[in-house]
Structures are given as structure tokens and as C-alpha cells.
Design a protein around this motif. Structure first.
Motif, PDB file in Angstrom:
ATOM      1  N   LEU A   1       0.822  -1.211   0.000  1.00 48.01           N
ATOM      2  CA  LEU A   1       0.000   0.000   0.000  1.00 48.01           C
ATOM      3  C   LEU A   1       0.852   1.256   0.000  1.00 48.01           C
ATOM      4  O   LEU A   1       0.381   2.332   0.377  1.00 48.01           O
ATOM      5  CB  LEU A   1      -0.930   0.004   1.224  1.00 48.01           C
ATOM      6  CG  LEU A   1      -1.985  -1.098   1.278  1.00 48.01           C
ATOM      7  CD1 LEU A   1      -2.767  -1.018   2.580  1.00 48.01           C
ATOM      8  CD2 LEU A   1      -2.918  -1.019   0.084  1.00 48.01           C
ATOM      9  N   SER A   2       2.080   1.132  -0.452  1.00 45.68           N
ATOM     10  CA  SER A   2       2.991   2.276  -0.461  1.00 45.68           C
ATOM     11  C   SER A   2       2.389   3.447  -1.231  1.00 45.68           C
ATOM     12  O   SER A   2       1.881   3.280  -2.342  1.00 45.68           O
ATOM     13  CB  SER A   2       4.326   1.889  -1.105  1.00 45.68           C
ATOM     14  OG  SER A   2       4.953   0.874  -0.355  1.00 45.68           O
ATOM     15  N   ASP A   3       2.427   4.607  -0.601  1.00 41.96           N
ATOM     16  CA  ASP A   3       1.954   5.851  -1.205  1.00 41.96           C
ATOM     17  C   ASP A   3       0.451   5.839  -1.491  1.00 41.96           C
ATOM     18  O   ASP A   3      -0.031   6.626  -2.310  1.00 41.96           O
ATOM     19  CB  ASP A   3       2.732   6.154  -2.495  1.00 41.96           C
ATOM     20  CG  ASP A   3       2.733   7.642  -2.816  1.00 41.96           C
ATOM     21  OD1 ASP A   3       2.754   8.451  -1.867  1.00 41.96           O
ATOM     22  OD2 ASP A   3       2.688   8.003  -4.007  1.00 41.96           O
ATOM     23  N   ARG A   4      -0.294   4.982  -0.807  1.00 41.74           N
ATOM     24  CA  ARG A   4      -1.742   4.944  -1.023  1.00 41.74           C
ATOM     25  C   ARG A   4      -2.464   5.722   0.066  1.00 41.74           C
ATOM     26  O   ARG A   4      -2.125   5.651   1.242  1.00 41.74           O
ATOM     27  CB  ARG A   4      -2.250   3.497  -0.998  1.00 41.74           C
ATOM     28  CG  ARG A   4      -1.719   2.613  -2.100  1.00 41.74           C
ATOM     29  CD  ARG A   4      -2.278   2.979  -3.449  1.00 41.74           C
ATOM     30  NE  ARG A   4      -3.662   2.674  -3.630  1.00 41.74           N
ATOM     31  CZ  ARG A   4      -4.108   1.501  -4.123  1.00 41.74           C
ATOM     32  NH1 ARG A   4      -3.256   0.541  -4.443  1.00 41.74           N
ATOM     33  NH2 ARG A   4      -5.391   1.298  -4.290  1.00 41.74           N
ATOM     34  N   GLN A   5      -3.470   6.471  -0.342  1.00 40.80           N
ATOM     35  CA  GLN A   5      -4.404   7.057   0.609  1.00 40.80           C
ATOM     36  C   GLN A   5      -5.499   6.029   0.867  1.00 40.80           C
ATOM     37  O   GLN A   5      -6.092   5.493  -0.074  1.00 40.80           O
ATOM     38  CB  GLN A   5      -5.028   8.334   0.052  1.00 40.80           C
ATOM     39  CG  GLN A   5      -4.102   9.535   0.069  1.00 40.80           C
ATOM     40  CD  GLN A   5      -4.816  10.783  -0.413  1.00 40.80           C
ATOM     41  OE1 GLN A   5      -5.252  10.853  -1.553  1.00 40.80           O
ATOM     42  NE2 GLN A   5      -4.927  11.779   0.451  1.00 40.80           N
ATOM     43  N   CYS A   6      -5.760   5.752   2.135  1.00 39.19           N
ATOM     44  CA  CYS A   6      -6.739   4.737   2.499  1.00 39.19           C
ATOM     45  C   CYS A   6      -7.885   5.366   3.295  1.00 39.19           C
ATOM     46  O   CYS A   6      -7.653   6.208   4.173  1.00 39.19           O
ATOM     47  CB  CYS A   6      -6.090   3.631   3.319  1.00 39.19           C
ATOM     48  SG  CYS A   6      -4.799   2.717   2.440  1.00 39.19           S
ATOM     49  N   PHE A   7      -9.099   4.938   2.981  1.00 44.35           N
ATOM     50  CA  PHE A   7     -10.293   5.412   3.675  1.00 44.35           C
ATOM     51  C   PHE A   7     -10.971   4.204   4.316  1.00 44.35           C
ATOM     52  O   PHE A   7     -11.450   3.315   3.614  1.00 44.35           O
ATOM     53  CB  PHE A   7     -11.246   6.108   2.697  1.00 44.35           C
ATOM     54  CG  PHE A   7     -10.687   7.371   2.112  1.00 44.35           C
ATOM     55  CD1 PHE A   7     -10.915   8.601   2.717  1.00 44.35           C
ATOM     56  CD2 PHE A   7      -9.909   7.337   0.962  1.00 44.35           C
ATOM     57  CE1 PHE A   7     -10.385   9.768   2.181  1.00 44.35           C
ATOM     58  CE2 PHE A   7      -9.375   8.496   0.411  1.00 44.35           C
ATOM     59  CZ  PHE A   7      -9.615   9.714   1.033  1.00 44.35           C
ATOM     60  N   VAL A   8     -10.974   4.181   5.653  1.00 47.79           N
ATOM     61  CA  VAL A   8     -11.540   3.059   6.395  1.00 47.79           C
ATOM     62  C   VAL A   8     -12.972   3.404   6.793  1.00 47.79           C
ATOM     63  O   VAL A   8     -13.243   4.505   7.290  1.00 47.79           O
ATOM     64  CB  VAL A   8     -10.713   2.746   7.658  1.00 47.79           C
ATOM     65  CG1 VAL A   8     -11.274   1.530   8.379  1.00 47.79           C
ATOM     66  CG2 VAL A   8      -9.260   2.513   7.295  1.00 47.79           C
ATOM     67  N   LEU A   9     -13.874   2.448   6.595  1.00 54.02           N
ATOM     68  CA  LEU A   9     -15.285   2.657   6.917  1.00 54.02           C
ATOM     69  C   LEU A   9     -15.686   1.761   8.082  1.00 54.02           C
ATOM     70  O   LEU A   9     -15.590   0.531   8.000  1.00 54.02           O
ATOM     71  CB  LEU A   9     -16.162   2.332   5.695  1.00 54.02           C
ATOM     72  CG  LEU A   9     -15.786   2.998   4.375  1.00 54.02           C
ATOM     73  CD1 LEU A   9     -16.740   2.551   3.270  1.00 54.02           C
ATOM     74  CD2 LEU A   9     -15.777   4.510   4.499  1.00 54.02           C
ATOM     75  N   ASP A  10     -16.117   2.374   9.170  1.00 54.31           N
ATOM     76  CA  ASP A  10     -16.554   1.638  10.358  1.00 54.31           C
ATOM     77  C   ASP A  10     -17.639   2.470  11.021  1.00 54.31           C
ATOM     78  O   ASP A  10     -17.362   3.585  11.485  1.00 54.31           O
ATOM     79  CB  ASP A  10     -15.367   1.431  11.306  1.00 54.31           C
ATOM     80  CG  ASP A  10     -15.670   0.413  12.399  1.00 54.31           C
ATOM     81  OD1 ASP A  10     -16.713  -0.260  12.335  1.00 54.31           O
ATOM     82  OD2 ASP A  10     -14.846   0.294  13.328  1.00 54.31           O
ATOM     83  N   PRO A  11     -18.883   1.986  11.067  1.00 55.72           N
ATOM     84  CA  PRO A  11     -19.972   2.851  11.540  1.00 55.72           C
ATOM     85  C   PRO A  11     -19.788   3.387  12.949  1.00 55.72           C
ATOM     86  O   PRO A  11     -20.071   4.545  13.217  1.00 55.72           O
ATOM     87  CB  PRO A  11     -21.202   1.934  11.464  1.00 55.72           C
ATOM     88  CG  PRO A  11     -20.846   0.872  10.493  1.00 55.72           C
ATOM     89  CD  PRO A  11     -19.372   0.675  10.613  1.00 55.72           C
ATOM     90  N   MET A  12     -19.287   2.531  13.864  1.00 56.52           N
ATOM     91  CA  MET A  12     -19.270   2.907  15.272  1.00 56.52           C
ATOM     92  C   MET A  12     -17.847   2.886  15.819  1.00 56.52           C
ATOM     93  O   MET A  12     -17.180   1.848  15.816  1.00 56.52           O
ATOM     94  CB  MET A  12     -20.128   1.929  16.085  1.00 56.52           C
ATOM     95  CG  MET A  12     -21.483   1.634  15.462  1.00 56.52           C
ATOM     96  SD  MET A  12     -22.573   3.061  15.409  1.00 56.52           S
ATOM     97  CE  MET A  12     -23.087   3.126  17.104  1.00 56.52           C
ATOM     98  N   LEU A  13     -17.377   4.028  16.298  1.00 55.23           N
ATOM     99  CA  LEU A  13     -16.103   4.103  17.004  1.00 55.23           C
ATOM    100  C   LEU A  13     -16.423   4.069  18.495  1.00 55.23           C
ATOM    101  O   LEU A  13     -16.696   5.093  19.110  1.00 55.23           O
ATOM    102  CB  LEU A  13     -15.345   5.375  16.629  1.00 55.23           C
ATOM    103  CG  LEU A  13     -14.060   5.669  17.413  1.00 55.23           C
ATOM    104  CD1 LEU A  13     -13.096   4.497  17.370  1.00 55.23           C
ATOM    105  CD2 LEU A  13     -13.405   6.940  16.904  1.00 55.23           C
TER     106      LEU A  13
END
Length: 210
Positions: free
Chosen positions: A121-133
Motif C-alpha cells: 500500500l505504499s503511497d496509497r491514501q486509504c479510507f476506512v469505513l466503520d460505523p461505530m467508534l
């Protein structure tokens, strides 16, 4: 770590309906998709772009397009799946990976039971989806997983968060490039690790109990 709590009447309105225990699963799923699209607008303010020259009907001009490598959207199974459509509707060129995590209801610790992600995942922007923190266990583990694969920055999108969860993520990520986008920062966690006032178990309300 940057924390952004969305402040918009449409978001508050949709959250109010989501919180209502009388809201049926089909309506809950539709509202979740709409809500995530609004949150995704906030979460993608720093998405990487590159210049591109185009020809309009009048002249040539320079605009922008999403830069390579494309962003990676990672829903945490199973409840994060309910957020995926709303995210890719706004960011259709993104790639999608999956992380399967479950919380031990006694220790509140997460376990990873499945993953489908690029090895690098080098140099990747990642968007994590999790409804409840809630306690931050699952989200924290997911963030660690992505950085271990070489991710450069991670944005987590959650419908609701508790102060305890935000504090736990902030402590865990240290000086790594992490942004947290919340639809609402609620009051606290109860003794069972659920967000108060919250909306119950997001996975059960999206898909029913198994």
C-alpha cells in the motif's frame, strides 16, 4: 491525528432517524448510504489530485483528476459494508479492499478473521469505513494493518464516535498521518462498550441478527 465532527443539519437529521429504534432495516440502510456520502465529501477534502488539460466546447483549460495510485476504500466487515455504496458513489475511481474483524464481547478486543487487500500500500491514501467508534479496538487494529502494508495516510469515517474511542485511537496512532471524520461525537460508552445515546448495533440494524 486530526478529528473532524461534521456539523450540518442534513447529517443531524439523518442521524436522528438512524438513532430511532423504530426505523426499519431498509430505511436504515438507505439513510446510511446517504449519510456516508455526506461524510465522504468532508473526508475527501485532501484527496490527491493531478493537473489534466482538457478541451471544453469553448477552449482548452486545465482541471484536475484523482491522482494515481488510486485511493483505497476499506470497509470493516460486516457493518462497514453498509457504508461502502455511499462512499464509492462519491469516489467511483477508488479501489476497494476488505477487512473482516469481530469484537470479543467480554474483552472488547478485536480479532481479524478475513482480509482482501493489496500486499503493498505504499503511497496509497486509504479510507476506512466503520460505523461505530466505540472502544476503538477494531478501528485501531485496522489502521495498524494498513500502515503495516505501507499506507502513507489513513482517513477513518465513522457515523458515531465515543470520546473513549477517539482518545484510544489518538494514543495508538501517535504521529502517523491519520484523520478521523465523525457524523457525531456522542456522550460516552456504557458498561457493555456500547455508545450512548448511540443507535444500537449497526450491523444488526443494517442486516438483522444472525
Amino acid at each position: 491525528m486530526r478529528v473532524h465532527v461534521a456539523d450540518h443539519p442534513l447529517i443531524t437529521h439523518k442521524l436522528t432517524v438512524l438513532r430511532d429504534k423504530r426505523t426499519p432495516s431498509p430505511v436504515f440502510r438507505q439513510l446510511t448510504e446517504e449519510l456516508v456520502t455526506l461524510l465522504a465529501y468532508e473526508a475527501t477534502r485532501a484527496v490527491r489530485v493531478e493537473d489534466v488539460e482538457i478541451q471544453t466546447p469553448v477552449t482548452t483549460t486545465v482541471g484536475v483528476r484523482i491522482a494515481d495510485p488510486k485511493p483505497l476504500v476499506v470497509p470493516i466487515l460486516r457493518a462497514g459494508l453498509g457504508m461502502l455504496e455511499g462512499m464509492v458513489k462519491l469516489l467511483p475511481t477508488a479501489e476497494v479492499g476488505f477487512l473482516g474483524m469481530a469484537r470479543n464481547e467480554e474483552t472488547f478486543e478485536p480479532t481479524t478473521y478475513a482480509e482482501r487487500l493489496p500486499e503493498d500500500l505504499s503511497d496509497r491514501q486509504c479510507f476506512v469505513l466503520d460505523p461505530m467508534l466505540a472502544t476503538g479496538g477494531s478501528l485501531g487494529a485496522a489502521i495498524d494493518f494498513l500502515f503495516a502494508r505501507g499506507a502513507q495516510d489513513v482517513t477513518a469515517i465513522c457515523i458515531l464516535g465515543a470520546p473513549e474511542g477517539v482518545a484510544a485511537i489518538e494514543k495508538q496512532v501517535g504521529d502517523r498521518d491519520v484523520t478521523l471524520v465523525l457524523g457525531s461525537l456522542d456522550e460516552r460508552l456504557n458498561e457493555k462498550g456500547y455508545i450512548v445515546p448511540g443507535l444500537g448495533d449497526a450491523g444488526d440494524r443494517l442486516y438483522g441478527t444472525v
